[in-house]
Motif scaffolding. Structure first.
Motif, PDB file in Angstrom:
ATOM      1  N   ASN A 142       0.855  -1.186   0.000  1.00  0.00           N
ATOM      2  CA  ASN A 142       0.000   0.000   0.000  1.00  0.00           C
ATOM      3  C   ASN A 142       0.892   1.237   0.000  1.00  0.00           C
ATOM      4  OD1 ASN A 142      -1.564   2.298   1.288  1.00  0.00           O
ATOM      5  ND2 ASN A 142      -3.213   0.793   1.077  1.00  0.00           N
ATOM      6  N   LYS A 143       0.681   2.100  -0.964  1.00  0.00           N
ATOM      7  CA  LYS A 143       1.576   3.235  -1.197  1.00  0.00           C
ATOM      8  C   LYS A 143       1.582   4.258  -0.074  1.00  0.00           C
ATOM      9  CE  LYS A 143       2.066   4.102  -5.483  1.00  0.00           C
ATOM     10  NZ  LYS A 143       1.898   4.484  -6.906  1.00  0.00           N
ATOM     11  N   THR A 144       0.564   4.237   0.795  1.00  0.00           N
ATOM     12  CA  THR A 144       0.499   5.252   1.850  1.00  0.00           C
ATOM     13  C   THR A 144       1.670   5.153   2.831  1.00  0.00           C
ATOM     14  OG1 THR A 144      -0.962   3.854   3.204  1.00  0.00           O
ATOM     15  CG2 THR A 144      -2.012   5.444   1.703  1.00  0.00           C
ATOM     16  N   TRP A 145       2.305   4.001   2.910  1.00  0.00           N
ATOM     17  CA  TRP A 145       3.481   3.868   3.778  1.00  0.00           C
ATOM     18  C   TRP A 145       4.660   4.680   3.254  1.00  0.00           C
ATOM     19  CZ3 TRP A 145       2.926   1.575   8.420  1.00  0.00           C
ATOM     20  CH2 TRP A 145       1.853   0.704   8.602  1.00  0.00           C
ATOM     21  N   TYR A 146       4.623   4.996   1.966  1.00  0.00           N
ATOM     22  CA  TYR A 146       5.780   5.635   1.336  1.00  0.00           C
ATOM     23  C   TYR A 146       5.442   6.981   0.689  1.00  0.00           C
ATOM     24  CZ  TYR A 146       7.988   1.105   2.019  1.00  0.00           C
ATOM     25  OH  TYR A 146       8.495  -0.052   2.575  1.00  0.00           O
ATOM     26  N   THR A 147       4.471   7.678   1.248  1.00  0.00           N
ATOM     27  CA  THR A 147       4.273   9.061   0.802  1.00  0.00           C
ATOM     28  C   THR A 147       5.471   9.882   1.269  1.00  0.00           C
ATOM     29  OG1 THR A 147       3.098   9.699   2.821  1.00  0.00           O
ATOM     30  CG2 THR A 147       1.765   8.817   0.993  1.00  0.00           C
ATOM     31  N   GLU A 148       5.591  11.064   0.737  1.00  0.00           N
ATOM     32  CA  GLU A 148       6.738  11.914   1.082  1.00  0.00           C
ATOM     33  C   GLU A 148       6.827  12.151   2.587  1.00  0.00           C
ATOM     34  OE1 GLU A 148       8.623  16.308  -0.059  1.00  0.00           O
ATOM     35  OE2 GLU A 148       6.826  15.563  -1.087  1.00  0.00           O
ATOM     36  N   SER A 149       5.672  12.338   3.228  1.00  0.00           N
ATOM     37  CA  SER A 149       5.674  12.615   4.663  1.00  0.00           C
ATOM     38  C   SER A 149       5.793  11.343   5.508  1.00  0.00           C
ATOM     39  CB  SER A 149       4.396  13.367   5.057  1.00  0.00           C
ATOM     40  OG  SER A 149       3.239  12.611   4.722  1.00  0.00           O
ATOM     41  N   ASN A 150       5.282  10.204   4.991  1.00  0.00           N
ATOM     42  CA  ASN A 150       5.273   8.977   5.796  1.00  0.00           C
ATOM     43  C   ASN A 150       6.535   8.132   5.678  1.00  0.00           C
ATOM     44  OD1 ASN A 150       2.752   9.503   6.846  1.00  0.00           O
ATOM     45  ND2 ASN A 150       1.648   8.154   5.439  1.00  0.00           N
ATOM     46  N   THR A 151       7.252   8.261   4.579  1.00  0.00           N
ATOM     47  CA  THR A 151       8.419   7.395   4.355  1.00  0.00           C
ATOM     48  C   THR A 151       9.429   7.427   5.503  1.00  0.00           C
ATOM     49  OG1 THR A 151       8.214   7.461   1.942  1.00  0.00           O
ATOM     50  CG2 THR A 151      10.377   6.892   2.836  1.00  0.00           C
ATOM     51  N   PRO A 152       9.862   8.604   5.971  1.00  0.00           N
ATOM     52  CA  PRO A 152      10.829   8.610   7.085  1.00  0.00           C
ATOM     53  C   PRO A 152      10.291   7.921   8.331  1.00  0.00           C
ATOM     54  CG  PRO A 152      10.698  10.774   6.050  1.00  0.00           C
ATOM     55  CD  PRO A 152       9.569   9.968   5.503  1.00  0.00           C
ATOM     56  N   GLN A 153       8.990   8.118   8.616  1.00  0.00           N
ATOM     57  CA  GLN A 153       8.406   7.502   9.796  1.00  0.00           C
ATOM     58  C   GLN A 153       8.246   5.990   9.628  1.00  0.00           C
ATOM     59  OE1 GLN A 153       5.210  10.070  11.756  1.00  0.00           O
ATOM     60  NE2 GLN A 153       5.260  10.947   9.697  1.00  0.00           N
ATOM     61  N   THR A 154       7.905   5.559   8.417  1.00  0.00           N
ATOM     62  CA  THR A 154       7.797   4.128   8.144  1.00  0.00           C
ATOM     63  C   THR A 154       9.136   3.442   8.354  1.00  0.00           C
ATOM     64  OG1 THR A 154       5.976   4.389   6.559  1.00  0.00           O
ATOM     65  CG2 THR A 154       7.333   2.415   6.335  1.00  0.00           C
ATOM     66  N   LEU A 155      10.184   3.999   7.787  1.00  0.00           N
ATOM     67  CA  LEU A 155      11.514   3.416   7.918  1.00  0.00           C
ATOM     68  C   LEU A 155      11.992   3.444   9.366  1.00  0.00           C
ATOM     69  CD1 LEU A 155      13.149   4.949   4.718  1.00  0.00           C
ATOM     70  CD2 LEU A 155      12.305   2.616   5.005  1.00  0.00           C
ATOM     71  N   ALA A 156      11.682   4.513  10.075  1.00  0.00           N
ATOM     72  CA  ALA A 156      12.062   4.612  11.487  1.00  0.00           C
ATOM     73  C   ALA A 156      11.345   3.561  12.321  1.00  0.00           C
ATOM     74  CB  ALA A 156      11.761   6.016  12.011  1.00  0.00           C
ATOM     75  N   LEU A 157      10.064   3.312  12.006  1.00  0.00           N
ATOM     76  CA  LEU A 157       9.300   2.291  12.722  1.00  0.00           C
ATOM     77  C   LEU A 157       9.901   0.906  12.492  1.00  0.00           C
ATOM     78  CD1 LEU A 157       6.707   1.437  14.322  1.00  0.00           C
ATOM     79  CD2 LEU A 157       5.606   1.141  12.083  1.00  0.00           C
ATOM     80  N   SER A 177       0.408  -0.759  -4.862  1.00  0.00           N
ATOM     81  CA  SER A 177       1.811  -1.079  -5.099  1.00  0.00           C
ATOM     82  C   SER A 177       2.650  -0.001  -4.443  1.00  0.00           C
ATOM     83  CB  SER A 177       2.106  -1.157  -6.604  1.00  0.00           C
ATOM     84  OG  SER A 177       1.766   0.055  -7.246  1.00  0.00           O
ATOM     85  N   VAL A 178       3.928  -0.284  -4.265  1.00  0.00           N
ATOM     86  CA  VAL A 178       4.803   0.676  -3.598  1.00  0.00           C
ATOM     87  C   VAL A 178       6.011   0.969  -4.474  1.00  0.00           C
ATOM     88  CG1 VAL A 178       4.060  -0.062  -1.297  1.00  0.00           C
ATOM     89  CG2 VAL A 178       6.079  -1.109  -2.345  1.00  0.00           C
ATOM     90  N   PRO A 179       6.609   2.130  -4.301  1.00  0.00           N
ATOM     91  CA  PRO A 179       7.785   2.493  -5.100  1.00  0.00           C
ATOM     92  C   PRO A 179       9.048   1.800  -4.595  1.00  0.00           C
ATOM     93  CG  PRO A 179       7.304   4.226  -3.532  1.00  0.00           C
ATOM     94  CD  PRO A 179       6.187   3.221  -3.399  1.00  0.00           C
TER      95      PRO A 179
END
Length: 281
Positions: A142-157, A177-179
């Protein structure tokens, strides 16, 4: 360290001996690792996984896909009397691999509707708690995990929970799908899964012919070299990179994996002996 393998050992006709009766043994003569995807559909018995371990060399390893009710594709009530029983059965199944040092990671591939929400973040935390300190790889769809604002937080989590980030190459079609995100979250390991780029086939996930078309794609030389460069880049961030070719629909995965192995100038020791027919010369 770069470890290259395929999804499953049953769909790769170009690597089997002339009899084709011992597909796992044949597979282990070509690649040092395999992704077990049948565990997504049904948790195997410990006797079955013990047999897989016995059929492969000591250097051979497994990435095991989490059962579908563990990744929210289905509800556990459809299969077991309790969630605890489900996890116990799964732990029993991977024990023969884990105890022998043959388990690389457990892959939690979440569905396209598993978006970036507080509820799902809580589920990820609960998953880590249930699975203890086992190596867990997380793949989002799901692409929402990798929006511009969410990507740093997703990776940190992922990093905070000790999860292995799964970098994917897949068709870019809507939110399902995800990038490509070339970031490691675990210093020990990063997973790469290459699904192909067949956009039309990717959209047929729930159609009767999905197995024949969903990952029907053959990477060309330019694309293989592109991923070779990506892997070299990721090597600076993590000790081991597991690369899994999942473009199985047309039988292209094995050939593409060998192309990548050549592009990276990699050879593997400790593979199984090649199975020979009595009349092979």
């Amino acid at each position: 360290m770069i470890t290259i393998g395929l999804t499953g050992w049953s769909d790769h006709e170009t690597i089997y001996s002339s009899t084709g009766k011992h597909k796992l043994e044949d597979y282990a003569g070509h690649f040092p690792m395999v992704e077990v995807d049948t565990s997504y559909y049904a948790i195997p018995s410990p006797q079955t996984t013990e047999k897989w371990v016995e059929q492969t060399p000591e250097e051979f390893s497994f990435v095991v896909k989490a059962f579908q009710a563990m990744t929210k594709h289905k509800e556990w009530q459809q299969y077991y009397d309790s969630e605890t029983e489900m996890y116990r059965r799964f732990m029993d199944a991977i024990a023969p691999m884990s105890e022998r040092g043959r388990l690389k990671a457990i892959l939690f591939q979440f569905p396209p509707y598993f978006g970036c929400t507080k509820e799902n973040v809580t589920y990820l935390r609960a998953t880590r708690e249930k699975m203890g300190d086992l190596p867990l790889a997380i793949e989002f769809r799901n692409k929402t995990w990798y929006t511009e604002s969410n990507t740093p937080q997703t990776l940190a989590l992922l990093k905070d929970l000790g999860f292995i980030h799964t970098v994917v190459d897949e068709p870019q079609v809507g939110n399902g799908s995800v990038p490509i995100v070339l970031k490691a979250t675990n210093e020990e390991m990063t997973l790469i899964r290459l699904h192909g780029r067949n956009s039309a086939g990717w959209m047929k996930a729930n159609s009767p012919e999905w197995r024949e078309v969903r990952t029907l794609y053959r990477y060309n030389e330019e694309e293989i070299n592109y991923w070779a460069e990506n892997i070299r880049y990721l090597q600076k961030q993590t000790k081991e990179i597991i690369v899994i070719f999942n473009n199985n629909s047309g039988g292209d995965a094995a050939d593409n994996a060998k192309q990548l192995q050549k592009a990276l100038d990699i050879s593997y020791e400790g593979l199984a002996p090649m199975q020979m027919n009595l009349f092979d010369i």
